[in-house]
Scaffold this active site. Structure first.
Site, PDB file in Angstrom:
ATOM      1  N   ASP A   1       0.841  -1.196   0.000  1.00  0.00           N
ATOM      2  CA  ASP A   1       0.000   0.000   0.000  1.00  0.00           C
ATOM      3  C   ASP A   1       0.880   1.251   0.000  1.00  0.00           C
ATOM      4  O   ASP A   1       1.897   1.322   0.704  1.00  0.00           O
ATOM      5  CB  ASP A   1      -0.925  -0.014   1.225  1.00  0.00           C
ATOM      6  CG  ASP A   1      -2.089   0.944   1.070  1.00  0.00           C
ATOM      7  OD1 ASP A   1      -3.231   0.469   0.920  1.00  0.00           O
ATOM      8  OD2 ASP A   1      -1.859   2.175   1.093  1.00  0.00           O
TER       9      ASP A   1
ATOM     10  N   ASN B   1     -13.123  -3.196   2.198  1.00  0.00           N
ATOM     11  CA  ASN B   1     -14.135  -2.149   2.355  1.00  0.00           C
ATOM     12  C   ASN B   1     -15.092  -2.162   1.167  1.00  0.00           C
ATOM     13  O   ASN B   1     -14.689  -2.429   0.034  1.00  0.00           O
ATOM     14  CB  ASN B   1     -13.461  -0.773   2.450  1.00  0.00           C
ATOM     15  CG  ASN B   1     -12.620  -0.630   3.711  1.00  0.00           C
ATOM     16  OD1 ASN B   1     -13.030  -1.054   4.793  1.00  0.00           O
ATOM     17  ND2 ASN B   1     -11.441  -0.029   3.588  1.00  0.00           N
TER      18      ASN B   1
ATOM     19  N   GLY C   1     -15.332   3.459   3.861  1.00  0.00           N
ATOM     20  CA  GLY C   1     -13.945   3.871   3.672  1.00  0.00           C
ATOM     21  C   GLY C   1     -13.335   3.418   2.366  1.00  0.00           C
ATOM     22  O   GLY C   1     -12.128   3.575   2.159  1.00  0.00           O
ATOM     23  N   GLN C   2     -14.140   2.828   1.454  1.00  0.00           N
ATOM     24  CA  GLN C   2     -13.565   2.432   0.161  1.00  0.00           C
ATOM     25  C   GLN C   2     -13.274   3.679  -0.661  1.00  0.00           C
ATOM     26  O   GLN C   2     -14.148   4.540  -0.831  1.00  0.00           O
ATOM     27  CB  GLN C   2     -14.521   1.509  -0.609  1.00  0.00           C
ATOM     28  CG  GLN C   2     -13.880   0.924  -1.866  1.00  0.00           C
ATOM     29  CD  GLN C   2     -14.798  -0.049  -2.618  1.00  0.00           C
ATOM     30  OE1 GLN C   2     -15.974  -0.184  -2.305  1.00  0.00           O
ATOM     31  NE2 GLN C   2     -14.238  -0.709  -3.629  1.00  0.00           N
ATOM     32  N   SER C   3     -12.039   3.796  -1.131  1.00  0.00           N
ATOM     33  CA  SER C   3     -11.656   4.956  -1.936  1.00  0.00           C
ATOM     34  C   SER C   3     -11.240   4.556  -3.341  1.00  0.00           C
ATOM     35  O   SER C   3     -11.201   5.403  -4.237  1.00  0.00           O
ATOM     36  CB  SER C   3     -10.521   5.733  -1.250  1.00  0.00           C
ATOM     37  OG  SER C   3      -9.396   4.902  -1.075  1.00  0.00           O
TER      38      SER C   3
ATOM     39  N   HIS D   1     -10.241  -4.887  -3.351  1.00  0.00           N
ATOM     40  CA  HIS D   1      -8.901  -5.173  -2.846  1.00  0.00           C
ATOM     41  C   HIS D   1      -8.981  -5.649  -1.417  1.00  0.00           C
ATOM     42  O   HIS D   1      -9.737  -5.135  -0.614  1.00  0.00           O
ATOM     43  CB  HIS D   1      -7.983  -3.942  -2.959  1.00  0.00           C
ATOM     44  CG  HIS D   1      -8.601  -2.674  -2.458  1.00  0.00           C
ATOM     45  ND1 HIS D   1      -9.522  -1.959  -3.184  1.00  0.00           N
ATOM     46  CD2 HIS D   1      -8.459  -2.009  -1.292  1.00  0.00           C
ATOM     47  CE1 HIS D   1      -9.914  -0.904  -2.511  1.00  0.00           C
ATOM     48  NE2 HIS D   1      -9.288  -0.913  -1.340  1.00  0.00           N
ATOM     49  N   LEU D   2      -8.149  -6.635  -1.139  1.00  0.00           N
ATOM     50  CA  LEU D   2      -8.022  -7.199   0.197  1.00  0.00           C
ATOM     51  C   LEU D   2      -6.828  -6.527   0.869  1.00  0.00           C
ATOM     52  O   LEU D   2      -5.701  -6.652   0.392  1.00  0.00           O
ATOM     53  CB  LEU D   2      -7.778  -8.706   0.062  1.00  0.00           C
ATOM     54  CG  LEU D   2      -7.508  -9.519   1.316  1.00  0.00           C
ATOM     55  CD1 LEU D   2      -8.771  -9.624   2.173  1.00  0.00           C
ATOM     56  CD2 LEU D   2      -7.022 -10.918   0.923  1.00  0.00           C
ATOM     57  N   HIS D   3      -7.103  -5.778   1.944  1.00  0.00           N
ATOM     58  CA  HIS D   3      -6.001  -5.220   2.728  1.00  0.00           C
ATOM     59  C   HIS D   3      -5.454  -6.329   3.629  1.00  0.00           C
ATOM     60  O   HIS D   3      -6.220  -7.040   4.284  1.00  0.00           O
ATOM     61  CB  HIS D   3      -6.493  -4.108   3.668  1.00  0.00           C
ATOM     62  CG  HIS D   3      -6.967  -2.861   2.996  1.00  0.00           C
ATOM     63  ND1 HIS D   3      -6.148  -1.757   2.824  1.00  0.00           N
ATOM     64  CD2 HIS D   3      -8.176  -2.520   2.490  1.00  0.00           C
ATOM     65  CE1 HIS D   3      -6.861  -0.786   2.247  1.00  0.00           C
ATOM     66  NE2 HIS D   3      -8.083  -1.214   2.038  1.00  0.00           N
TER      67      HIS D   3
HETATM   68  P1  5GP Z   1      -9.682   1.629   0.339  1.00  0.00           P
HETATM   69  O1  5GP Z   1      -9.699   2.919   1.117  1.00  0.00           O
HETATM   70  O2  5GP Z   1     -10.370   1.785  -1.001  1.00  0.00           O
HETATM   71  O3  5GP Z   1     -10.143   0.436   1.111  1.00  0.00           O
HETATM   72  O4  5GP Z   1      -8.158   1.336   0.058  1.00  0.00           O
HETATM   73  C1  5GP Z   1      -7.455   1.872  -1.026  1.00  0.00           C
HETATM   74  C2  5GP Z   1      -5.996   1.755  -0.675  1.00  0.00           C
HETATM   75  O5  5GP Z   1      -5.246   1.908  -1.850  1.00  0.00           O
HETATM   76  C3  5GP Z   1      -5.525   2.805   0.318  1.00  0.00           C
HETATM   77  O6  5GP Z   1      -4.992   2.165   1.463  1.00  0.00           O
HETATM   78  C4  5GP Z   1      -4.489   3.601  -0.467  1.00  0.00           C
HETATM   79  O7  5GP Z   1      -3.398   3.985   0.329  1.00  0.00           O
HETATM   80  C5  5GP Z   1      -4.083   2.623  -1.545  1.00  0.00           C
HETATM   81  N1  5GP Z   1      -3.681   3.244  -2.797  1.00  0.00           N
HETATM   82  C6  5GP Z   1      -4.366   4.209  -3.477  1.00  0.00           C
HETATM   83  N2  5GP Z   1      -3.719   4.519  -4.618  1.00  0.00           N
HETATM   84  C7  5GP Z   1      -2.608   3.727  -4.644  1.00  0.00           C
HETATM   85  C8  5GP Z   1      -1.542   3.591  -5.581  1.00  0.00           C
HETATM   86  O8  5GP Z   1      -1.469   4.248  -6.638  1.00  0.00           O
HETATM   87  N3  5GP Z   1      -0.574   2.691  -5.284  1.00  0.00           N
HETATM   88  C9  5GP Z   1      -0.621   1.915  -4.145  1.00  0.00           C
HETATM   89  N4  5GP Z   1       0.375   1.062  -3.943  1.00  0.00           N
HETATM   90  N5  5GP Z   1      -1.606   2.033  -3.242  1.00  0.00           N
HETATM   91  C10 5GP Z   1      -2.596   2.928  -3.491  1.00  0.00           C
END
Ligand code: 5GP
Ligand code: ZN
Length: 113
Positions: free
Chosen positions: A30, A86, A92-94, A99-101
């Site tokens: 991440d 998420n 909190g999904q952005s 994707h699996l954290h």
């Molecule tokens: P979400 O908030 O959607 O569950 O998680 C998205 C994740 O993707 C966030 O933790 C953010 O830091 C990560 N992320 C967003 N853009 C990029 C990117 O361009 N490269 C990488 N490696 N991580 C990203």
């Protein structure tokens, strides 16, 4: 999906620090880690989120979860790690490519924020 940042990582248009890749999934660290070890496992196929998984994708999602655990072990966090997926901005999904954290290397609290 031409405007999806994770599809661009899959295609190589945007670089990522990769841990694993095969024909159906990719794992990479991440960009803004929330734990000492924080990486993401994504399908190469664009699926919007866990609320959009269709029946034919269930095997793939299962293999992603197994891979998350295998990689956690390989990266020294096998004894304690958290998997998070998420769904939707309210959760909190952005990035709207599922994707699996995988988070580990520190004590986790419950409930999550
Ligand atoms: P979400 O908030 O959607 O569950 O998680 C998205 C994740 O993707 C966030 O933790 C953010 O830091 C990560 N992320 C967003 N853009 C990029 C990117 O361009 N490269 C990488 N490696 N991580 C990203
Ligand atoms: Zn995508």
């Amino acid at each position: 999906m031409s405007d999806c940042i994770f599809c661009k990582i899959v295609s190589g248009e945007i670089p990522a620090n990769k841990l694993y890749e095969d024909d159906e999934m990719l794992a990479f660290f991440d960009l803004h880690p929330q734990a000492p070890t924080h990486f993401l496992v994504i399908p190469k196929k664009h699926i919007k989120g866990p609320g959009s998984i269709e029946e034919p994708d269930t095997g793939l999602i299962g293999r992603m979860i197994k891979k998350g655990g295998d990689l956690a072990r390989e990266h020294g966090i096998g004894s304690g790690f958290r998997l998070v997926i998420n769904n939707g901005a309210d959760a909190g999904q952005s990035v709207f490519h599922i994707h699996l954290h995988v988070l580990g290397g520190r004590a986790m609290t419950w409930p999550p924020g």
